[in-house]
Write an enzyme that holds these catalytic residues in place. Structure first.
Site, mmCIF file in Angstrom:
data_model
loop_
_atom_site.group_PDB
_atom_site.id
_atom_site.type_symbol
_atom_site.label_atom_id
_atom_site.label_comp_id
_atom_site.label_asym_id
_atom_site.label_seq_id
_atom_site.Cartn_x
_atom_site.Cartn_y
_atom_site.Cartn_z
ATOM 1 N N GLY A 69 0.752 -1.109 -0.113
ATOM 2 C CA GLY A 69 0.096 -0.065 -0.163
ATOM 3 C C GLY A 69 0.871 1.024 -0.039
ATOM 4 O O GLY A 69 1.610 1.299 -0.850
ATOM 5 N N GLU A 70 0.776 2.297 0.989
ATOM 6 C CA GLU A 70 1.478 3.422 1.142
ATOM 7 C C GLU A 70 2.088 3.292 2.495
ATOM 8 O O GLU A 70 1.124 3.624 3.349
ATOM 9 C CB GLU A 70 0.632 4.504 0.724
ATOM 10 C CG GLU A 70 1.468 5.512 -0.188
ATOM 11 C CD GLU A 70 2.601 6.260 0.828
ATOM 12 O OE1 GLU A 70 3.536 6.524 0.413
ATOM 13 O OE2 GLU A 70 2.323 6.559 2.140
ATOM 14 N N SER A 71 3.411 3.314 2.590
ATOM 15 C CA SER A 71 3.814 3.261 4.006
ATOM 16 C C SER A 71 3.689 4.401 4.905
ATOM 17 O O SER A 71 3.563 4.276 5.985
ATOM 18 C CB SER A 71 5.315 2.865 3.822
ATOM 19 O OG SER A 71 6.232 3.776 3.208
ATOM 20 N N CYS A 105 5.969 -5.248 0.473
ATOM 21 C CA CYS A 105 6.196 -3.812 -0.212
ATOM 22 C C CYS A 105 6.202 -2.821 0.858
ATOM 23 O O CYS A 105 7.169 -2.718 1.619
ATOM 24 C CB CYS A 105 5.275 -3.609 -1.448
ATOM 25 S SG CYS A 105 6.064 -2.248 -2.415
ATOM 26 N N ILE A 148 5.693 -2.868 -7.268
ATOM 27 C CA ILE A 148 4.891 -1.846 -7.690
ATOM 28 C C ILE A 148 5.383 -0.690 -6.823
ATOM 29 O O ILE A 148 5.346 -0.464 -5.677
ATOM 30 C CB ILE A 148 3.608 -2.095 -7.440
ATOM 31 C CG1 ILE A 148 3.012 -3.089 -8.432
ATOM 32 C CG2 ILE A 148 2.809 -0.874 -7.758
ATOM 33 C CD1 ILE A 148 1.841 -3.712 -7.832
ATOM 34 N N ARG A 149 6.005 0.278 -7.442
ATOM 35 C CA ARG A 149 6.900 1.421 -6.773
ATOM 36 C C ARG A 149 7.363 0.823 -5.392
ATOM 37 O O ARG A 149 7.223 1.384 -4.293
ATOM 38 C CB ARG A 149 5.726 2.533 -6.069
ATOM 39 C CG ARG A 149 5.418 3.378 -7.526
ATOM 40 C CD ARG A 149 4.654 4.574 -7.289
ATOM 41 N NE ARG A 149 5.557 5.536 -6.494
ATOM 42 C CZ ARG A 149 6.350 6.424 -7.238
ATOM 43 N NH1 ARG A 149 6.563 6.324 -8.400
ATOM 44 N NH2 ARG A 149 6.917 7.176 -6.480
ATOM 45 N N HIS A 196 4.983 -8.391 -4.605
ATOM 46 C CA HIS A 196 3.687 -8.792 -4.175
ATOM 47 C C HIS A 196 3.318 -10.011 -4.481
ATOM 48 O O HIS A 196 2.537 -10.261 -5.299
ATOM 49 C CB HIS A 196 2.599 -7.532 -4.716
ATOM 50 C CG HIS A 196 2.775 -6.235 -4.340
ATOM 51 N ND1 HIS A 196 2.217 -5.559 -3.258
ATOM 52 C CD2 HIS A 196 3.568 -5.280 -4.863
ATOM 53 C CE1 HIS A 196 2.484 -4.396 -2.923
ATOM 54 N NE2 HIS A 196 3.458 -4.292 -4.107
ATOM 55 N N GLU A 242 1.029 -11.813 -3.071
ATOM 56 C CA GLU A 242 -0.496 -11.919 -2.936
ATOM 57 C C GLU A 242 -1.434 -11.389 -4.342
ATOM 58 O O GLU A 242 -2.486 -11.876 -4.337
ATOM 59 C CB GLU A 242 -1.074 -10.796 -1.780
ATOM 60 C CG GLU A 242 -0.802 -9.299 -2.239
ATOM 61 C CD GLU A 242 0.666 -8.761 -1.818
ATOM 62 O OE1 GLU A 242 1.371 -9.550 -1.784
ATOM 63 O OE2 GLU A 242 0.521 -7.504 -1.609
HETATM 64 N N1 GLN Z 1 3.339 -1.216 -3.561
HETATM 65 C C1 GLN Z 1 3.532 -0.520 -2.609
HETATM 66 O O1 GLN Z 1 3.318 -1.207 -1.457
HETATM 67 C C2 GLN Z 1 4.412 0.602 -2.966
HETATM 68 C C3 GLN Z 1 4.977 1.159 -1.489
HETATM 69 C C4 GLN Z 1 4.986 2.636 -1.348
HETATM 70 N N2 GLN Z 1 5.826 3.065 -2.552
HETATM 71 C C5 GLN Z 1 5.278 3.241 -0.265
HETATM 72 O O2 GLN Z 1 6.291 3.915 -0.153
HETATM 73 O O3 GLN Z 1 5.042 2.698 0.696
#
Ligand code: GLN
Length: 200
Positions: A49-51, A81, A139-140, A180, A182
């Site tokens: 997700g987004e940390s 991630c 993914i990023r 990922h 999942e």
């Molecule tokens: N797919 C992801 O979980 C990306 C992580 C996201 N770039 C972050 O900084 O949290």
């Protein structure tokens, strides 16, 4: 322990995908949003997700300190991630106020793969997973820049500009991947974690 109960931190991110993966990996998956729910689990997944958003929500939901305490106590955990970022002991390129859970002695660089290749897929050999390589979706994603003495490297990028970068690690019963599993339908990484939870 026949079927361990594994929580998925459900503040933000791809919670449903991890719950579905657990259900087909020999574990019972539950969502964790409150400290009482954390008490009920044998292991915890911190999803992608987004940390920095998850970091903020950990404080808002009063989960930051309880979760740090349980990790210190030996709670098995797996982060994918953003989850890897949160489990790290040090994060590079994040917001100055971003919190981390200190479950793994690693330094991670957030969004490390850069703009051109910030999302890509590759096949990886993962220590502990036999047979075909694992299809890894990035993914990023972060990568790991430093591993502490007790940390085992489970996978590195096989080729390309990021060749050799560490993207999967384990320290005792805590593991993390930059990618990922999942989202692919291959449950071998989740099964590896369920085995760690059973053994703990
Ligand atoms: N797919 C992801 O979980 C990306 C992580 C996201 N770039 C972050 O900084 O949290």
């Amino acid at each position: 322990m026949t079927e361990p109960t594994i929580g998925v931190l459900a503040l933000q991110g791809d919670v449903r995908e991890h719950l579905a993966a657990l259900e087909t990996s020999g574990a019972h998956g539950i969502t964790v949003r409150r400290p009482e729910e954390l008490d009920a689990v044998d292991g915890l997944i911190v999803p992608g997700g987004e940390s920095t958003t998850m970091s903020t929500l950990l404080s808002v939901f009063d989960l930051l300190e309880p979760l740090r305490a349980r990790l210190k106590d030996g709670l098995p955990a797996y982060g994918s991630c953003a989850g890897m970022i949160l489990l790290a002991s040090e994060i590079l390129d994040t917001r100055p106020d971003a919190q981390h859970l200190d479950g793994l002695d690693i330094t991670v660089r957030r969004n490390a793969f850069g703009r051109q290749v910030d999302s890509f897929e590759t096949d990886l050999d993962v220590v502990g997973i036999d047979g075909d390589p694992v299809r890894a979706v990035f993914i990023r994603a972060p990568w790991v820049e430093r591993v502490g003495a007790g940390v085992e490297v489970l996978a590195t990028v096989p080729d390309g500009p990021a060749e050799g970068r560490v993207v999967a690690v384990r320290q005792g019963s805590v593991m993390a991947t930059s990618f990922h599993p999942e989202v692919t339908g291959d449950r071998r990484v989740h099964r590896l974690f369920v085995d760690l939870v059973r053994a703990a």
